[in-house]
Scaffold this active site. Structure first.
Site, PDB file in Angstrom:
ATOM      1  CB  CYS A  84      65.688   5.131  22.462  1.00  0.00           C
ATOM      2  SG  CYS A  84      65.447   6.122  23.958  1.00  0.00           S
ATOM      3  CG  HIS A 184      64.535   8.260  19.207  1.00  0.00           C
ATOM      4  ND1 HIS A 184      63.574   7.296  19.381  1.00  0.00           N
ATOM      5  CD2 HIS A 184      64.892   8.670  20.448  1.00  0.00           C
ATOM      6  CE1 HIS A 184      63.348   7.132  20.675  1.00  0.00           C
ATOM      7  NE2 HIS A 184      64.141   7.950  21.343  1.00  0.00           N
ATOM      8  CD  GLU A 186      63.252   6.043  15.880  1.00  0.00           C
ATOM      9  OE1 GLU A 186      62.801   6.079  17.041  1.00  0.00           O
ATOM     10  OE2 GLU A 186      64.454   5.821  15.604  1.00  0.00           O
TER      11      GLU A 186
END
Length: 208
Positions: A84, A184, A186
């Site tokens: 991002c 994302h 994560e």
């Protein structure tokens, strides 16, 4: 037999999803550590630039005297992965960015900052990433408007009615030792993108 030490991968810890990346990397059998000082860069085999706010991270890179050292490391071949905001910072060119925003560079791409934010703020979809289906979460994300000849496109948003203006947009790229996603990984608990980056780091260390 001598067992090689695990790679050391840093996460730029100035702002953004730092802890989430550290957790994901730790599951990939590497040594993961937060990075806030220029001298810590010399200990790394790779670095992650997390999601967050690109202009804030840009300003903090300068304030913490990390901008030029990190830019030089990436140019010299240090593997880097940006999610991002990290994608924005690793791009050579940014549309709708602030005039005082700094770029780390490393990717011959043009990205549009907050491209998803102006349309649908947050957006989730399944992507075909290097032959595997990955669930992707986009939060005020960029997308890639143009790529150079040496850039490999890894994923685009599927063309569906639900995707709207995001349909067909490029959201994951790789160029040499630099990887970037507009989404994302994560935040989903799926480590496959991180494992892809770890494989890139391992290959880079083997070549030295």
């Amino acid at each position: 037999m001598v067992v090689a030490a695990p790679p050391v991968i840093g996460v730029l810890a100035l702002q953004g999803d730092v802890q989430e990346h550290l957790v994901s990397l730790a599951k990939c059998d590497v040594t993961a550590r937060p990075i806030r000082r220029p001298e810590e860069l010399d200990e790394l085999d790779g670095i992650v630039i997390p999601g967050g706010e690109s202009t804030t991270i840009s300003k903090l890179l300068d304030n913490f005297e990390l901008l030029e050292p990190l830019r030089a490391k990436i140019k010299a071949g240090l593997p880097a992965y940006g999610s991002c905001a990290g994608m924005i910072l690793l791009a050579d060119s940014v549309l709708d960015g602030r005039e005082d925003q700094h770029q780390l560079g490393g990717l011959d791409v043009t990205v549009r900052r907050n491209a998803f934010g102006r349309q649908i703020d947050s957006f989730e979809t399944d992507l075909d990433l290097a032959g595997e289906t990955v669930h992707a979460v986009f939060i005020r994300a960029p997308w890639v408007e143009a790529v150079g000849g040496d850039v490999e496109v890894l994923a685009t948003v599927p063309v569906t009615a639900e995707a709207g203006d995001a349909a067909g947009r490029i959201v994951a790229v790789r160029q040499g030792n630099v990887l970037a996603t507009a989404f994302h990984p994560e935040l989903t608990g799926d480590e496959r993108v991180h494992r892809l980056f770890v494989d890139m780091v391992r290959s880079s260390t083997e070549e030295k």
